[in-house]
Design a protein around this motif. Structure first.
Motif, PDB file in Angstrom:
ATOM      1  N   GLY A 171       1.341  -1.250   0.145  1.00  0.00           N
ATOM      2  CA  GLY A 171       0.152   0.098  -0.030  1.00  0.00           C
ATOM      3  C   GLY A 171       1.032   0.973   0.051  1.00  0.00           C
ATOM      4  N   VAL A 172       1.293   1.918   1.505  1.00  0.00           N
ATOM      5  CA  VAL A 172       2.015   3.365   1.746  1.00  0.00           C
ATOM      6  C   VAL A 172       3.271   2.644   2.078  1.00  0.00           C
ATOM      7  CG1 VAL A 172       0.230   4.761   1.474  1.00  0.00           C
ATOM      8  CG2 VAL A 172       0.379   3.624   3.197  1.00  0.00           C
ATOM      9  N   ILE A 173       4.736   3.015   2.600  1.00  0.00           N
ATOM     10  CA  ILE A 173       5.342   2.985   3.168  1.00  0.00           C
ATOM     11  C   ILE A 173       5.588   3.439   4.705  1.00  0.00           C
ATOM     12  CG2 ILE A 173       8.179   3.143   3.022  1.00  0.00           C
ATOM     13  CD1 ILE A 173       8.181   2.671  -0.055  1.00  0.00           C
ATOM     14  N   CYS A 178       6.243   7.678  -6.580  1.00  0.00           N
ATOM     15  CA  CYS A 178       7.346   6.591  -5.850  1.00  0.00           C
ATOM     16  C   CYS A 178       5.853   5.623  -7.003  1.00  0.00           C
ATOM     17  CB  CYS A 178       6.344   6.034  -4.306  1.00  0.00           C
ATOM     18  SG  CYS A 178       7.003   4.711  -4.299  1.00  0.00           S
ATOM     19  N   MET A 179       7.003   4.543  -7.532  1.00  0.00           N
ATOM     20  CA  MET A 179       6.237   3.276  -8.091  1.00  0.00           C
ATOM     21  C   MET A 179       6.474   2.187  -6.906  1.00  0.00           C
ATOM     22  SD  MET A 179       9.788   2.610 -10.233  1.00  0.00           S
ATOM     23  CE  MET A 179      11.596   1.557  -9.954  1.00  0.00           C
ATOM     24  N   TYR A 180       6.565   1.885  -6.144  1.00  0.00           N
ATOM     25  CA  TYR A 180       6.214   0.862  -5.036  1.00  0.00           C
ATOM     26  C   TYR A 180       7.164  -0.027  -5.092  1.00  0.00           C
ATOM     27  CZ  TYR A 180       2.320   4.362  -4.523  1.00  0.00           C
ATOM     28  OH  TYR A 180       1.815   5.487  -4.638  1.00  0.00           O
ATOM     29  N   CYS A 181       8.366   0.047  -5.898  1.00  0.00           N
ATOM     30  CA  CYS A 181       9.242  -1.145  -6.331  1.00  0.00           C
ATOM     31  C   CYS A 181      10.198  -2.310  -5.204  1.00  0.00           C
ATOM     32  CB  CYS A 181       9.989  -0.424  -6.974  1.00  0.00           C
ATOM     33  SG  CYS A 181      11.356   0.864  -6.264  1.00  0.00           S
ATOM     34  N   GLY A 182       9.665  -0.481  -3.785  1.00  0.00           N
ATOM     35  CA  GLY A 182       9.895  -1.041  -2.486  1.00  0.00           C
ATOM     36  C   GLY A 182      11.814  -1.117  -2.218  1.00  0.00           C
ATOM     37  N   ILE A 183      12.782  -0.363  -3.286  1.00  0.00           N
ATOM     38  CA  ILE A 183      14.434  -1.133  -3.177  1.00  0.00           C
ATOM     39  C   ILE A 183      14.981  -0.415  -1.838  1.00  0.00           C
ATOM     40  CG2 ILE A 183      16.417  -0.402  -3.823  1.00  0.00           C
ATOM     41  CD1 ILE A 183      15.224  -0.783  -6.757  1.00  0.00           C
ATOM     42  N   CYS A 184      13.663   0.859  -1.718  1.00  0.00           N
ATOM     43  CA  CYS A 184      14.577   1.439   0.204  1.00  0.00           C
ATOM     44  C   CYS A 184      13.438   0.911   0.818  1.00  0.00           C
ATOM     45  CB  CYS A 184      13.061   2.701   0.432  1.00  0.00           C
ATOM     46  SG  CYS A 184      11.734   2.713  -0.517  1.00  0.00           S
ATOM     47  N   ILE A 185      12.725   0.218   0.444  1.00  0.00           N
ATOM     48  CA  ILE A 185      12.533  -1.008   2.424  1.00  0.00           C
ATOM     49  C   ILE A 185      13.882  -2.006   2.451  1.00  0.00           C
ATOM     50  CG2 ILE A 185      11.155  -2.664   3.216  1.00  0.00           C
ATOM     51  CD1 ILE A 185       8.539  -0.855   2.052  1.00  0.00           C
ATOM     52  N   GLU A 186      14.665  -2.723   0.989  1.00  0.00           N
ATOM     53  CA  GLU A 186      15.088  -3.881   0.891  1.00  0.00           C
ATOM     54  C   GLU A 186      17.047  -2.965   1.744  1.00  0.00           C
ATOM     55  OE1 GLU A 186      14.561  -7.054   0.696  1.00  0.00           O
ATOM     56  OE2 GLU A 186      12.259  -5.873   0.421  1.00  0.00           O
ATOM     57  N   VAL A 187      16.489  -1.840   0.964  1.00  0.00           N
ATOM     58  CA  VAL A 187      18.678  -0.824   1.247  1.00  0.00           C
ATOM     59  C   VAL A 187      17.850  -0.633   3.332  1.00  0.00           C
ATOM     60  CG1 VAL A 187      18.892  -1.125  -1.454  1.00  0.00           C
ATOM     61  CG2 VAL A 187      18.102   0.367   0.367  1.00  0.00           C
TER      62      VAL A 187
END
Length: 197
Positions: A42-44, A100-109
């Motif tokens: 959904g969102v971050i 944001c394109m909701y790729c989730g890279i920020c969450i992974e790194v």
């Protein structure tokens, strides 16, 4: 064998008639909330206490939609004779969800688990400029993040949770002991000569 005239029309009408007799599956969205999958994006959400302002999320973001501002503060030494240390303090953490394109890279790194996926999805705005959400809003979304499923039902409790639970239990027992102790009677104040007034 030549095709029968009107066979295609008959097949199409048969499909239409079969569909007409089935019950509709329309989700009445505003009145009925959808059941989202457990790992839906959904969102971050931002867990601000874990953020060390390392800037990895902002540097790795392919859309450059994360804005971070910080300043340095000097921390006094932990032990006498130690040296002062400096640490980064977060001033601003914002995500522009229009980019944001909701790729989730920020969450992974993120090395300190400060960013999480929240299943919250109702954040539409009438103005595109209002889609840049600051850290207060990101922190609100953090509380909607579901707990991760246990990898093994018989697994031990994580050490962080065990340490926090141990500290909470210790504080609770101290407070219970203080509540059970009778209040001490107040002593009469003595005069400076040593006698009673």
């Amino acid at each position: 064998m030549p095709p029968i005239p009107g066979a295609g029309l008959a097949k199409g009408l048969a499909v239409t008639l079969r569909t007409m007799t089935k019950k509709t599956v329309t989700a009445q969205y505003p009145d009925t909330q959808p059941e989202l999958p457990p790992r839906s994006r959904g969102v971050i959400g931002l867990f601000e206490e874990n953020c060390t302002v390392c800037m990895l999320c902002a540097r790795e973001c392919p859309d450059w939609c994360i804005y971070i501002d910080s300043h340095k503060e000097t921390v006094p030494p932990a032990a006498p004779g130690g040296r002062e240390r400096s640490r980064n303090v977060l001033d601003r953490f914002a995500i522009d969800f229009s980019l944001c394109m909701y790729c989730g890279i920020c969450i992974e790194v993120c090395p300190f688990d400060a960013l999480f996926w929240s299943p919250e999805f109702e954040y539409a705005e009438t103005d595109i400029h209002e889609l840049t959400h600051e850290r207060d809003k990101l922190r609100e979304w953090m509380w909607t993040v579901p707990e991760p499923p246990a990898l093994d039902p018989g697994a031990e409790e994580p050490k962080e949770i065990a340490a926090a639970r141990k500290t909470a239990d210790k504080l609770a027992t101290q407070q219970a002991q203080q509540a059970q102790q009778p209040p001490q009677a107040e002593q009469a104040p003595q005069s400076e000569e040593g006698g009673t007034p």
